[in-house]
Design a protein around this motif. Structure first.
Motif, PDB file in Angstrom:
ATOM      1  N   ASP A 250       0.864  -1.179   0.000  1.00 21.63           N
ATOM      2  CA  ASP A 250       0.000   0.000   0.000  1.00 21.63           C
ATOM      3  C   ASP A 250       0.902   1.230   0.000  1.00 21.63           C
ATOM      4  O   ASP A 250       1.209   1.811   1.052  1.00 21.63           O
ATOM      5  CB  ASP A 250      -0.914  -0.014   1.224  1.00 21.63           C
ATOM      6  N   ILE A 251       1.356   1.603  -1.180  1.00 15.48           N
ATOM      7  CA  ILE A 251       2.330   2.698  -1.311  1.00 15.48           C
ATOM      8  C   ILE A 251       1.586   4.023  -1.389  1.00 15.48           C
ATOM      9  O   ILE A 251       0.702   4.201  -2.231  1.00 15.48           O
ATOM     10  CB  ILE A 251       3.196   2.489  -2.565  1.00 15.48           C
ATOM     11  N   ASN A 252       1.952   4.957  -0.512  1.00 17.55           N
ATOM     12  CA  ASN A 252       1.291   6.261  -0.496  1.00 17.55           C
ATOM     13  C   ASN A 252       2.087   7.283  -1.292  1.00 17.55           C
ATOM     14  O   ASN A 252       3.210   7.013  -1.752  1.00 17.55           O
ATOM     15  CB  ASN A 252       1.064   6.743   0.940  1.00 17.55           C
ATOM     16  N   ALA A 253       1.516   8.474  -1.435  1.00 16.35           N
ATOM     17  CA  ALA A 253       2.139   9.523  -2.243  1.00 16.35           C
ATOM     18  C   ALA A 253       3.484   9.963  -1.669  1.00 16.35           C
ATOM     19  O   ALA A 253       4.433  10.258  -2.419  1.00 16.35           O
ATOM     20  CB  ALA A 253       1.194  10.727  -2.346  1.00 16.35           C
ATOM     21  N   ALA A 254       3.580  10.008  -0.338  1.00 11.11           N
ATOM     22  CA  ALA A 254       4.840  10.421   0.290  1.00 11.11           C
ATOM     23  C   ALA A 254       5.968   9.453  -0.049  1.00 11.11           C
ATOM     24  O   ALA A 254       7.107   9.876  -0.297  1.00 11.11           O
ATOM     25  CB  ALA A 254       4.659  10.509   1.803  1.00 11.11           C
ATOM     26  N   GLN A 255       5.660   8.152  -0.088  1.00 13.72           N
ATOM     27  CA  GLN A 255       6.671   7.162  -0.448  1.00 13.72           C
ATOM     28  C   GLN A 255       7.098   7.306  -1.906  1.00 13.72           C
ATOM     29  O   GLN A 255       8.284   7.168  -2.227  1.00 13.72           O
ATOM     30  CB  GLN A 255       6.146   5.749  -0.202  1.00 13.72           C
ATOM     31  N   VAL A 256       6.144   7.584  -2.783  1.00 14.49           N
ATOM     32  CA  VAL A 256       6.470   7.763  -4.203  1.00 14.49           C
ATOM     33  C   VAL A 256       7.377   8.974  -4.386  1.00 14.49           C
ATOM     34  O   VAL A 256       8.392   8.912  -5.095  1.00 14.49           O
ATOM     35  CB  VAL A 256       5.185   7.930  -5.039  1.00 14.49           C
ATOM     36  N   ILE A 257       7.027  10.089  -3.740  1.00 20.94           N
ATOM     37  CA  ILE A 257       7.851  11.293  -3.840  1.00 20.94           C
ATOM     38  C   ILE A 257       9.237  11.039  -3.249  1.00 20.94           C
ATOM     39  O   ILE A 257      10.260  11.420  -3.835  1.00 20.94           O
ATOM     40  CB  ILE A 257       7.164  12.475  -3.128  1.00 20.94           C
ATOM     41  N   GLY A 258       9.270  10.377  -2.090  1.00 21.17           N
ATOM     42  CA  GLY A 258      10.555  10.056  -1.482  1.00 21.17           C
ATOM     43  C   GLY A 258      11.395   9.154  -2.368  1.00 21.17           C
ATOM     44  O   GLY A 258      12.608   9.338  -2.492  1.00 21.17           O
ATOM     45  N   PHE A 259      10.739   8.173  -2.992  1.00 21.35           N
ATOM     46  CA  PHE A 259      11.447   7.269  -3.907  1.00 21.35           C
ATOM     47  C   PHE A 259      12.078   8.051  -5.059  1.00 21.35           C
ATOM     48  O   PHE A 259      13.254   7.853  -5.390  1.00 21.35           O
ATOM     49  CB  PHE A 259      10.478   6.226  -4.450  1.00 21.35           C
ATOM     50  N   LEU A 260      11.317   8.949  -5.675  1.00 23.09           N
ATOM     51  CA  LEU A 260      11.832   9.721  -6.808  1.00 23.09           C
ATOM     52  C   LEU A 260      12.986  10.636  -6.384  1.00 23.09           C
ATOM     53  O   LEU A 260      13.980  10.779  -7.113  1.00 23.09           O
ATOM     54  CB  LEU A 260      10.705  10.538  -7.438  1.00 23.09           C
ATOM     55  N   LEU A 261      12.870  11.247  -5.207  1.00 22.29           N
ATOM     56  CA  LEU A 261      13.940  12.115  -4.717  1.00 22.29           C
ATOM     57  C   LEU A 261      15.208  11.317  -4.429  1.00 22.29           C
ATOM     58  O   LEU A 261      16.317  11.756  -4.747  1.00 22.29           O
ATOM     59  CB  LEU A 261      13.485  12.857  -3.461  1.00 22.29           C
TER      60      LEU A 261
END
Length: 274
Positions: A151-162
């Motif tokens: 259950d990946i949230n938006a904060a994890q996606v942004i953190g992953f990209l950064l």
């Protein structure tokens, strides 16, 4: 203060306009050789499929690699391919060609232009096929996440990209640093491609490495940081926030070192036409 702010905005705007022109030139160049463009995408896709097949064969004989399950490793391979392809799209060709610019004297022309020379050398060509291949990597990661019921949230996606950006900063800084060796050796493609071949180390779990090799590929040539840390964020496997700080810190240190070495090289550069 106002004058300096205006100069900064003007400088940023000029570089943005130049980069937009470089993108247009890259699109025209790629569309002029459509067959080569499509063939290269196919070759990269086939290589990615072979990597996934290799992982599948390994997991026919085991359930875990150092506590990493099959779909966790597939997500790791997908993230590795994503970072590699985005890096290739922006930086690989330009870093490889630096030694040729020095050898032929074309670097002299770039140094005379009223803009940051490293910016132009690093970003003058864009490999559009890299974005297509990066998309396939994201699709594989998405499928792996579904198999893992994440259950990946938006904060994890942004953190992953950064964190991926920090990883690419490490790759770019080290490869650019190695490319500048061409100021003394004339040709440095072998060194650059040698570093590029080490990208394959990044697709393995860091827990699979022990002792000297784990330390070497974490601190000396930080391949294990580049992919493992962003994926651990998605998998909720981060042992502590220190891992993310280490990745960002190493990225900044590598960039500063490469910039200092670039300036040192510029001070000792003798024009090819001199």
């Amino acid at each position: 203060m106002k004058d300096s702010q205006y100069t900064f905005r003007e400088n940023v705007g000029r570089h943005a306009g130049i980069y937009a022109a470089l993108w247009r030139n890259s699109v025209v160049r790629e569309m002029s050789f459509k067959s080569n463009f499509l063939l290269w995408i196919f070759v990269e896709f086939l290589w990615f499929a072979l990597q996934l097949g290799f992982i599948g064969v390994i997991y026919l004989h085991t359930d875990h690699i150092a506590s990493w399950s099959k779909w966790q490793v597939i997500m790791l391979v997908g993230a590795s391919h994503f970072i590699q392809q985005i890096f290739q799209a922006f930086f690989l060709t330009n870093c490889v060609q630096l030694s040729e610019l020095i050898r032929t004297g074309r670097l002299d022309f770039m140094l005379l232009l009223p803009m940051n020379s490293r910016f132009l050398i690093s970003l003058r060509q864009v490999d559009l096929g890299g974005f297509v291949n990066a998309t396939s990597a994201l699709l594989v990661m998405g499928y792996a996440a579904r198999q893992l019921h994440l259950d990946i949230n938006a904060a994890q996606v942004i953190g992953f990209l950064l964190l991926c950006m920090a990883g690419m900063l490490i790759h770019y800084s080290l490869m650019f640093l190695l490319a500048t060796v061409a100021f003394w050796t004339v040709r440095a493609q072998g060194i650059v491609w040698g570093y590029y071949s080490l990208f394959n180390v990044a697709r393995y779990p860091d827990a699979a490495f022990q002792g000297f090799f784990r330390g070497f590929f974490t601190f000396v040539i930080p391949m294990l940081l580049v992919v493992n840390v962003p994926v651990k964020l998605l998998l909720n496997r981060l042992e502590s926030p220190a891992e993310t700080l280490l990745l960002v810190g190493v990225g900044l240190v590598c960039f500063v070192v490469s910039e200092l070495f670039w300036r040192f090289s510029m001070r000792h550069y003798t024009s090819a036409s001199a």
